[in-house]
Structures are given as structure tokens and as C-alpha cells.
Design a protein around this motif. Structure first.
Motif, PDB file in Angstrom:
ATOM      1  N   ARG A  16       0.760  -1.122   0.048  1.00  0.00           N
ATOM      2  CA  ARG A  16      -0.047   0.014  -0.152  1.00  0.00           C
ATOM      3  C   ARG A  16       0.803   1.307   0.073  1.00  0.00           C
ATOM      4  O   ARG A  16       0.597   2.183  -0.657  1.00  0.00           O
ATOM      5  N   GLU A  17       2.104   1.307   0.556  1.00  0.00           N
ATOM      6  CA  GLU A  17       2.906   2.427   0.507  1.00  0.00           C
ATOM      7  C   GLU A  17       3.265   2.532  -0.623  1.00  0.00           C
ATOM      8  O   GLU A  17       3.554   3.805  -1.169  1.00  0.00           O
ATOM      9  N   HIS A  18       3.830   1.639  -1.508  1.00  0.00           N
ATOM     10  CA  HIS A  18       4.057   1.661  -2.719  1.00  0.00           C
ATOM     11  C   HIS A  18       2.935   2.262  -3.753  1.00  0.00           C
ATOM     12  O   HIS A  18       3.292   3.026  -4.537  1.00  0.00           O
ATOM     13  N   LEU A  23       0.475   7.221  -6.562  1.00  0.00           N
ATOM     14  CA  LEU A  23      -0.484   7.906  -6.420  1.00  0.00           C
ATOM     15  C   LEU A  23      -0.007   9.488  -6.474  1.00  0.00           C
ATOM     16  O   LEU A  23      -0.638  10.338  -7.062  1.00  0.00           O
ATOM     17  N   TYR A  24       1.049   9.604  -5.602  1.00  0.00           N
ATOM     18  CA  TYR A  24       1.556  10.790  -5.341  1.00  0.00           C
ATOM     19  C   TYR A  24       2.090  11.438  -6.696  1.00  0.00           C
ATOM     20  O   TYR A  24       2.248  12.684  -6.851  1.00  0.00           O
ATOM     21  N   LEU A  25       2.891  10.699  -7.332  1.00  0.00           N
ATOM     22  CA  LEU A  25       3.662  10.933  -8.566  1.00  0.00           C
ATOM     23  C   LEU A  25       2.608  10.953  -9.573  1.00  0.00           C
ATOM     24  O   LEU A  25       2.718  12.009 -10.378  1.00  0.00           O
ATOM     25  N   VAL A  45       8.210  15.227  -3.193  1.00  0.00           N
ATOM     26  CA  VAL A  45       8.821  15.019  -1.932  1.00  0.00           C
ATOM     27  C   VAL A  45       7.962  13.872  -1.117  1.00  0.00           C
ATOM     28  O   VAL A  45       8.366  12.730  -0.653  1.00  0.00           O
ATOM     29  N   GLN A  46       6.439  14.064  -1.304  1.00  0.00           N
ATOM     30  CA  GLN A  46       5.553  12.849  -0.694  1.00  0.00           C
ATOM     31  C   GLN A  46       5.758  11.662  -1.345  1.00  0.00           C
ATOM     32  O   GLN A  46       5.833  10.516  -0.496  1.00  0.00           O
ATOM     33  N   TYR A  47       6.082  11.524  -2.614  1.00  0.00           N
ATOM     34  CA  TYR A  47       6.150  10.308  -3.206  1.00  0.00           C
ATOM     35  C   TYR A  47       7.681   9.606  -2.653  1.00  0.00           C
ATOM     36  O   TYR A  47       7.600   8.628  -2.395  1.00  0.00           O
ATOM     37  N   GLU A  49       8.737  10.168   0.236  1.00  0.00           N
ATOM     38  CA  GLU A  49       8.378   9.822   1.758  1.00  0.00           C
ATOM     39  C   GLU A  49       7.561   8.428   1.733  1.00  0.00           C
ATOM     40  O   GLU A  49       7.814   7.688   2.581  1.00  0.00           O
ATOM     41  N   GLU A  50       6.643   8.168   0.975  1.00  0.00           N
ATOM     42  CA  GLU A  50       6.052   6.845   0.867  1.00  0.00           C
ATOM     43  C   GLU A  50       7.026   5.709   0.474  1.00  0.00           C
ATOM     44  O   GLU A  50       6.875   4.728   1.060  1.00  0.00           O
ATOM     45  N   GLN A  51       7.993   6.158  -0.576  1.00  0.00           N
ATOM     46  CA  GLN A  51       8.815   4.917  -0.634  1.00  0.00           C
ATOM     47  C   GLN A  51       9.754   4.545   0.621  1.00  0.00           C
ATOM     48  O   GLN A  51       9.964   3.318   0.899  1.00  0.00           O
ATOM     49  N   TYR A  52       9.869   5.510   1.386  1.00  0.00           N
ATOM     50  CA  TYR A  52      10.866   5.540   2.551  1.00  0.00           C
ATOM     51  C   TYR A  52       9.933   4.673   3.819  1.00  0.00           C
ATOM     52  O   TYR A  52      10.437   3.676   4.188  1.00  0.00           O
ATOM     53  N   HIS A  53       8.493   5.254   3.653  1.00  0.00           N
ATOM     54  CA  HIS A  53       7.627   4.327   4.518  1.00  0.00           C
ATOM     55  C   HIS A  53       7.676   2.604   4.019  1.00  0.00           C
ATOM     56  O   HIS A  53       7.663   1.848   4.836  1.00  0.00           O
ATOM     57  N   ALA A  54       7.436   2.596   2.846  1.00  0.00           N
ATOM     58  CA  ALA A  54       7.817   1.119   2.296  1.00  0.00           C
ATOM     59  C   ALA A  54       9.006   0.282   2.789  1.00  0.00           C
ATOM     60  O   ALA A  54       9.003  -0.808   3.044  1.00  0.00           O
ATOM     61  N   HIS A  93      -7.096   9.740   1.344  1.00  0.00           N
ATOM     62  CA  HIS A  93      -6.130   8.761   1.178  1.00  0.00           C
ATOM     63  C   HIS A  93      -5.365   8.488   2.368  1.00  0.00           C
ATOM     64  O   HIS A  93      -5.410   7.559   2.815  1.00  0.00           O
ATOM     65  N   GLU A  94      -4.744   9.653   2.750  1.00  0.00           N
ATOM     66  CA  GLU A  94      -4.169   9.598   4.245  1.00  0.00           C
ATOM     67  C   GLU A  94      -5.118   9.004   5.405  1.00  0.00           C
ATOM     68  O   GLU A  94      -4.564   8.520   6.101  1.00  0.00           O
ATOM     69  N   GLU A  95      -6.399   9.485   5.134  1.00  0.00           N
ATOM     70  CA  GLU A  95      -7.304   8.840   6.403  1.00  0.00           C
ATOM     71  C   GLU A  95      -7.626   7.276   6.267  1.00  0.00           C
ATOM     72  O   GLU A  95      -7.544   6.791   7.250  1.00  0.00           O
ATOM     73  N   GLU A  96      -7.510   6.891   4.841  1.00  0.00           N
ATOM     74  CA  GLU A  96      -7.354   5.423   4.709  1.00  0.00           C
ATOM     75  C   GLU A  96      -6.287   4.869   5.421  1.00  0.00           C
ATOM     76  O   GLU A  96      -6.437   3.651   6.048  1.00  0.00           O
ATOM     77  N   VAL A  97      -5.156   5.651   4.858  1.00  0.00           N
ATOM     78  CA  VAL A  97      -3.772   5.099   5.436  1.00  0.00           C
ATOM     79  C   VAL A  97      -3.913   4.863   6.929  1.00  0.00           C
ATOM     80  O   VAL A  97      -3.551   3.880   7.680  1.00  0.00           O
ATOM     81  N   THR A  98      -4.434   5.954   7.647  1.00  0.00           N
ATOM     82  CA  THR A  98      -4.556   6.023   9.081  1.00  0.00           C
ATOM     83  C   THR A  98      -5.317   4.601   9.460  1.00  0.00           C
ATOM     84  O   THR A  98      -4.808   3.928  10.464  1.00  0.00           O
ATOM     85  N   GLU A 126       3.232   9.434  12.524  1.00  0.00           N
ATOM     86  CA  GLU A 126       3.838   9.826  11.127  1.00  0.00           C
ATOM     87  C   GLU A 126       2.054  10.455  10.567  1.00  0.00           C
ATOM     88  O   GLU A 126       2.040  11.178   9.932  1.00  0.00           O
ATOM     89  N   GLN A 127       1.338   9.541  10.711  1.00  0.00           N
ATOM     90  CA  GLN A 127      -0.123   9.754  10.225  1.00  0.00           C
ATOM     91  C   GLN A 127      -0.701  10.664  10.738  1.00  0.00           C
ATOM     92  O   GLN A 127      -1.200  11.452  10.083  1.00  0.00           O
ATOM     93  N   VAL A 128      -0.484  11.109  11.919  1.00  0.00           N
ATOM     94  CA  VAL A 128      -1.199  12.261  12.656  1.00  0.00           C
ATOM     95  C   VAL A 128      -0.405  13.609  12.204  1.00  0.00           C
ATOM     96  O   VAL A 128      -1.232  14.569  11.579  1.00  0.00           O
ATOM     97  N   GLU A 129       0.799  13.718  11.670  1.00  0.00           N
ATOM     98  CA  GLU A 129       1.499  14.818  11.135  1.00  0.00           C
ATOM     99  C   GLU A 129       1.059  14.748   9.742  1.00  0.00           C
ATOM    100  O   GLU A 129       0.694  15.793   9.222  1.00  0.00           O
ATOM    101  N   GLU A 130       0.774  13.737   8.956  1.00  0.00           N
ATOM    102  CA  GLU A 130       0.522  13.912   7.635  1.00  0.00           C
ATOM    103  C   GLU A 130      -0.754  14.554   7.436  1.00  0.00           C
ATOM    104  O   GLU A 130      -1.248  15.232   6.666  1.00  0.00           O
ATOM    105  N   GLU A 131      -1.775  13.891   8.090  1.00  0.00           N
ATOM    106  CA  GLU A 131      -3.386  14.432   8.030  1.00  0.00           C
ATOM    107  C   GLU A 131      -3.312  15.959   8.411  1.00  0.00           C
ATOM    108  O   GLU A 131      -4.066  16.646   7.925  1.00  0.00           O
TER     109      GLU A 131
HETATM  110 FE1  FEO Z   1       2.713   6.276   3.913  1.00  0.00          FE
HETATM  111 FE2  FEO Z   1       1.196   8.913   3.367  1.00  0.00          FE
HETATM  112  O1  FEO Z   1       1.383   7.786   4.726  1.00  0.00           O
END
Ligand code: FEO
Length: 176
Positions: A16-18, A23-25, A45-47, A49-54, A93-98, A126-131
Motif C-alpha cells: 500500500r505504501e508503494h 498516487l502522489y507521483l 517529496v511525498q512520493y 516519503e512513501e517509498q521510505y515508508h515502504a 487517502h491519508e485518512e484511509e492509510v491511518t 507519522e499519520q497524525v503529522e501527515e493528516e
Molecule cells: Fe505512508 Fe502517506 O502514509
């Protein structure tokens, strides 16, 4: 060793992180073409970040002697209509990730997997910050109510976003 159920759920989130990354790209490509260069930078940058999360999931699963499982990644939305639309979809999307991260934590608790609970804590924060960040941007876009001058000022500000996470994982996951 990690339990099969936990391993499967962690792998699903890695994938899902991928999906989040592409999605951000996709959003970034819309922003470039719509003339929002700053938002395009923010979204790229968000793209990363998501790769880093993955990659955090990747390294964690391996560190528990688990097995990586790569899954089909859905095609991202490519039908953005405006900057408002982009950030509305980002928030959804970020609410779904949360929700997914919360469910993962529930499973880690059910499985009495303490190490995974500690690992997931980072994502909960991280999700609190993203939202919060996306909510702020969305509120400002709504206040502008289509004012192009104001949107360009905001776009410039979005373009100041700096990458604060590593993007080179060839030697493992650098500490941040
Ligand atoms: Fe990987 Fe935007 O949360």
C-alpha cells in the motif's frame, strides 16, 4: 520469527505504501501540467516519503526473519481537476492509510507481537503529522475559493518543502 498473519498484514501495508508513492507521483504530474510547480515539488517529496515508508516495512520484515511478498499495485487516479481536488483526495487517502495502520496495530496487539507494536508506533505518529499538514493546506485552498493569485502564492510556499528522509537504501535504511 514473525507469525504468518502479522507477516501477511505487514506485507499488505508495504505494498500500500508503494501505491501511495505512485498516487502522489500521479498527482505531481497533474500539478506540473496545470502550472503548479510548487505543488508538484511538494507531491514529489511525498512520493519519496512513501517509498521510505515502504522501505521501513521491507527492512522490518527481513529483520524479523520474515518473507517479503510483493502484490499487484492498483493503477492510481489520474483524473485530477484542480489543486483543491488533489488535496481533497490526498486527505481522503491519508485518512484511509491511518485506518490501515490502526488495524495493523490492533492485529499486533491481538497477536501479542510487542516488537511490531513498537515498530508501528512510528507510523501512528507519522499519520497524525501527515493528516495535520494536508488539513492545513486544504483549509487554505478552500479559503482562497478559486482566487488564482492566492493559489500561486500558496503554490510557491508548497515548493519550499524539503526532503528530510533518505532516498538511497542501497546500504540498508539510514537512521533519521
Ligand atoms: Fe505512508 Fe502517506 O502514509
Amino acid at each position: 520469527m514473525i507469525k504468518d498473519r502479522m507477516q501477511l498484514e505487514l506485507n499488505k501495508q508495504l505494498n500500500r505504501e508503494h501505491y501511495s508513492a505512485i498516487l502522489y507521483l500521479s498527482m505531481a504530474s497533474y500539478a506540473e501540467q496545470a502550472g503548479y510547480k510548487g505543488a508538484a515539488r511538494w507531491l514529489k517529496v511525498q512520493y519519496h516519503e512513501e517509498q521510505y515508508h515502504a522501505m521501513r516495512f521491507y527492512e522490518y520484515i527481513l529483520s524479523r526473519n520474515g518473507r517479503l511478498e510483493f502484490m499487484d499495485i492498483p493503477k492510481p487516479d489520474q483524473t485530477f481537476k484542480s489543486l483543491l481536488d488533489v488535496y481533497q483526495k490526498t486527505l481522503i487517502h491519508e485518512e484511509e492509510v491511518t485506518e490501515y495502520v490502526n488495524r495493523l496495530m490492533d492485529i499486533a496487539v491481538e497477536e501479542k507481537d510487542h516488537a511490531t507494536q513498537i515498530f508501528l508506533q512510528w507510523y501512528i505518529t507519522e499519520q497524525v503529522e501527515e493528516e495535520d499538514n494536508v488539513n492545513d493546506i486544504l483549509t487554505r485552498i478552500k479559503l482562497l475559493n478559486g482566487d488564482n493569485q492566492g493559489l500561486l502564492v500558496l503554490d510557491k510556499e508548497l515548493g519550499l518543502r524539503q526532503l528530510t528522509i533518505p532516498t538511497d537504501f542501497t546500504n540498508g535504511l539510514p537512521k533519521v
